[in-house]
Write a protein that holds these residues in place. Sequence first.
Motif, PDB file in Angstrom:
ATOM      1  N   MET A   1       8.233 -14.384  -4.208  1.00  0.00           N
ATOM      2  CA  MET A   1       7.898 -13.427  -5.237  1.00  0.00           C
ATOM      3  C   MET A   1       8.175 -12.021  -4.702  1.00  0.00           C
ATOM      4  SD  MET A   1       4.442 -13.402  -7.523  1.00  0.00           S
ATOM      5  CE  MET A   1       4.309 -15.157  -7.746  1.00  0.00           C
ATOM      6  N   GLY A   2       8.600 -11.121  -5.592  1.00  0.00           N
ATOM      7  CA  GLY A   2       8.883  -9.755  -5.193  1.00  0.00           C
ATOM      8  C   GLY A   2       7.640  -8.891  -5.167  1.00  0.00           C
ATOM      9  N   ALA A   3       7.799  -7.712  -4.621  1.00  0.00           N
ATOM     10  CA  ALA A   3       6.662  -6.793  -4.480  1.00  0.00           C
ATOM     11  C   ALA A   3       6.087  -6.402  -5.836  1.00  0.00           C
ATOM     12  CB  ALA A   3       7.094  -5.550  -3.715  1.00  0.00           C
ATOM     13  N   ARG A   4       6.937  -6.138  -6.819  1.00  0.00           N
ATOM     14  CA  ARG A   4       6.427  -5.759  -8.150  1.00  0.00           C
ATOM     15  C   ARG A   4       5.599  -6.870  -8.766  1.00  0.00           C
ATOM     16  NH1 ARG A   4      11.276  -2.473 -11.157  1.00  0.00           N
ATOM     17  NH2 ARG A   4      11.347  -0.787  -9.636  1.00  0.00           N
ATOM     18  N   GLU A   5       6.068  -8.095  -8.618  1.00  0.00           N
ATOM     19  CA  GLU A   5       5.319  -9.223  -9.172  1.00  0.00           C
ATOM     20  C   GLU A   5       3.978  -9.388  -8.468  1.00  0.00           C
ATOM     21  OE1 GLU A   5       8.513  -9.485  -8.147  1.00  0.00           O
ATOM     22  OE2 GLU A   5       9.607  -9.864 -10.007  1.00  0.00           O
ATOM     23  N   ASP A   6       3.980  -9.198  -7.163  1.00  0.00           N
ATOM     24  CA  ASP A   6       2.731  -9.305  -6.399  1.00  0.00           C
ATOM     25  C   ASP A   6       1.732  -8.236  -6.822  1.00  0.00           C
ATOM     26  OD1 ASP A   6       3.786 -11.431  -4.978  1.00  0.00           O
ATOM     27  OD2 ASP A   6       4.349 -10.198  -3.252  1.00  0.00           O
ATOM     28  N   ALA A  10      -1.872  -8.814  -8.648  1.00  0.00           N
ATOM     29  CA  ALA A  10      -3.115  -8.286  -8.082  1.00  0.00           C
ATOM     30  C   ALA A  10      -3.863  -7.432  -9.108  1.00  0.00           C
ATOM     31  CB  ALA A  10      -2.817  -7.474  -6.828  1.00  0.00           C
ATOM     32  N   LEU A  11      -3.133  -6.608  -9.864  1.00  0.00           N
ATOM     33  CA  LEU A  11      -3.767  -5.805 -10.916  1.00  0.00           C
ATOM     34  C   LEU A  11      -4.454  -6.698 -11.942  1.00  0.00           C
ATOM     35  CD1 LEU A  11      -1.048  -3.105 -11.570  1.00  0.00           C
ATOM     36  CD2 LEU A  11      -3.441  -2.634 -11.092  1.00  0.00           C
ATOM     37  N   LEU A  12      -3.752  -7.732 -12.380  1.00  0.00           N
ATOM     38  CA  LEU A  12      -4.321  -8.639 -13.381  1.00  0.00           C
ATOM     39  C   LEU A  12      -5.504  -9.429 -12.836  1.00  0.00           C
ATOM     40  CD1 LEU A  12      -1.011  -9.902 -15.026  1.00  0.00           C
ATOM     41  CD2 LEU A  12      -2.667  -8.254 -15.952  1.00  0.00           C
ATOM     42  N   GLU A  13      -5.439  -9.809 -11.572  1.00  0.00           N
ATOM     43  CA  GLU A  13      -6.566 -10.514 -10.955  1.00  0.00           C
ATOM     44  C   GLU A  13      -7.805  -9.618 -10.899  1.00  0.00           C
ATOM     45  OE1 GLU A  13      -5.111 -11.659  -7.144  1.00  0.00           O
ATOM     46  OE2 GLU A  13      -4.060 -13.416  -7.913  1.00  0.00           O
ATOM     47  N   GLY A  14      -7.608  -8.354 -10.546  1.00  0.00           N
ATOM     48  CA  GLY A  14      -8.723  -7.413 -10.515  1.00  0.00           C
ATOM     49  C   GLY A  14      -9.308  -7.195 -11.896  1.00  0.00           C
ATOM     50  N   THR A  32      -6.556  -4.088   4.962  1.00  0.00           N
ATOM     51  CA  THR A  32      -5.252  -3.604   5.411  1.00  0.00           C
ATOM     52  C   THR A  32      -4.104  -4.020   4.492  1.00  0.00           C
ATOM     53  OG1 THR A  32      -5.031  -5.547   6.824  1.00  0.00           O
ATOM     54  CG2 THR A  32      -5.960  -3.552   7.828  1.00  0.00           C
ATOM     55  N   ASP A  33      -4.372  -4.780   3.454  1.00  0.00           N
ATOM     56  CA  ASP A  33      -3.337  -5.268   2.543  1.00  0.00           C
ATOM     57  C   ASP A  33      -3.133  -4.276   1.399  1.00  0.00           C
ATOM     58  OD1 ASP A  33      -1.711  -6.716   0.768  1.00  0.00           O
ATOM     59  OD2 ASP A  33      -2.639  -8.612   1.344  1.00  0.00           O
ATOM     60  N   ILE A  34      -1.892  -3.908   1.131  1.00  0.00           N
ATOM     61  CA  ILE A  34      -1.575  -2.964   0.055  1.00  0.00           C
ATOM     62  C   ILE A  34      -1.973  -3.529  -1.310  1.00  0.00           C
ATOM     63  CG2 ILE A  34       0.801  -3.770  -0.288  1.00  0.00           C
ATOM     64  CD1 ILE A  34      -0.335  -0.115  -0.368  1.00  0.00           C
ATOM     65  N   ALA A  38      -4.115  -2.328  -5.429  1.00  0.00           N
ATOM     66  CA  ALA A  38      -3.728  -2.733  -6.784  1.00  0.00           C
ATOM     67  C   ALA A  38      -4.852  -3.528  -7.441  1.00  0.00           C
ATOM     68  CB  ALA A  38      -2.447  -3.558  -6.740  1.00  0.00           C
ATOM     69  N   TRP A  39      -5.465  -4.418  -6.681  1.00  0.00           N
ATOM     70  CA  TRP A  39      -6.562  -5.227  -7.220  1.00  0.00           C
ATOM     71  C   TRP A  39      -7.714  -4.319  -7.664  1.00  0.00           C
ATOM     72  CZ3 TRP A  39     -11.681  -6.302  -6.805  1.00  0.00           C
ATOM     73  CH2 TRP A  39     -12.137  -7.511  -7.308  1.00  0.00           C
ATOM     74  N   ILE A  40      -8.051  -3.345  -6.828  1.00  0.00           N
ATOM     75  CA  ILE A  40      -9.150  -2.437  -7.140  1.00  0.00           C
ATOM     76  C   ILE A  40      -8.810  -1.580  -8.363  1.00  0.00           C
ATOM     77  CG2 ILE A  40     -10.441  -0.431  -6.274  1.00  0.00           C
ATOM     78  CD1 ILE A  40     -10.365  -1.834  -3.516  1.00  0.00           C
ATOM     79  N   ARG A  41      -7.554  -1.142  -8.478  1.00  0.00           N
ATOM     80  CA  ARG A  41      -7.144  -0.382  -9.669  1.00  0.00           C
ATOM     81  C   ARG A  41      -7.314  -1.212 -10.933  1.00  0.00           C
ATOM     82  NH1 ARG A  41      -1.583   0.862  -8.884  1.00  0.00           N
ATOM     83  NH2 ARG A  41      -1.726   0.329  -6.709  1.00  0.00           N
ATOM     84  N   GLY A  42      -6.928  -2.476 -10.878  1.00  0.00           N
ATOM     85  CA  GLY A  42      -7.107  -3.367 -12.026  1.00  0.00           C
ATOM     86  C   GLY A  42      -8.574  -3.572 -12.340  1.00  0.00           C
ATOM     87  N   TYR A  43      -9.370  -3.721 -11.305  1.00  0.00           N
ATOM     88  CA  TYR A  43     -10.815  -3.910 -11.479  1.00  0.00           C
ATOM     89  C   TYR A  43     -11.438  -2.666 -12.119  1.00  0.00           C
ATOM     90  CZ  TYR A  43     -15.616  -5.228 -10.359  1.00  0.00           C
ATOM     91  OH  TYR A  43     -16.939  -5.568 -10.446  1.00  0.00           O
ATOM     92  N   ALA A  44     -11.099  -1.506 -11.595  1.00  0.00           N
ATOM     93  CA  ALA A  44     -11.677  -0.252 -12.096  1.00  0.00           C
ATOM     94  C   ALA A  44     -11.256   0.031 -13.527  1.00  0.00           C
ATOM     95  CB  ALA A  44     -11.269   0.903 -11.190  1.00  0.00           C
TER      96      ALA A  44
END
Length: 54
Positions: A1-6, A10-14, A32-34, A38-44
Motif C-alpha cells: 500500500m502507498g503512503a497516501r492510502e496508509d 489511519a484518518l478513517l480509523e481515527g 514515533t509513527d507518522i 493522521a489517526w489523531i487528526r481523524g479522531y479529533a
Amino acid sequence: MGAREDITRALLEGDRAAREGNPPTVCPYPRTDILRAAWIRGYAAARPVTEPDE
C-alpha cells in the motif's frame, strides 16, 4: 500500500474510533509513527466540540 492510502486509512480509523466512543488511547500507532498524527487528526475531526459552561 502507498503512503497516501496508509494516511487515509489511519484518518478513517481515527474517525471511526471517535464515533464509536473509544478513548484516544486506543490509537494503534506508536508515538514515533507518522500515521499516529493522521489517526489523531481523524479522531479529533469526529469528536464533538463541547462548549464550556459559562
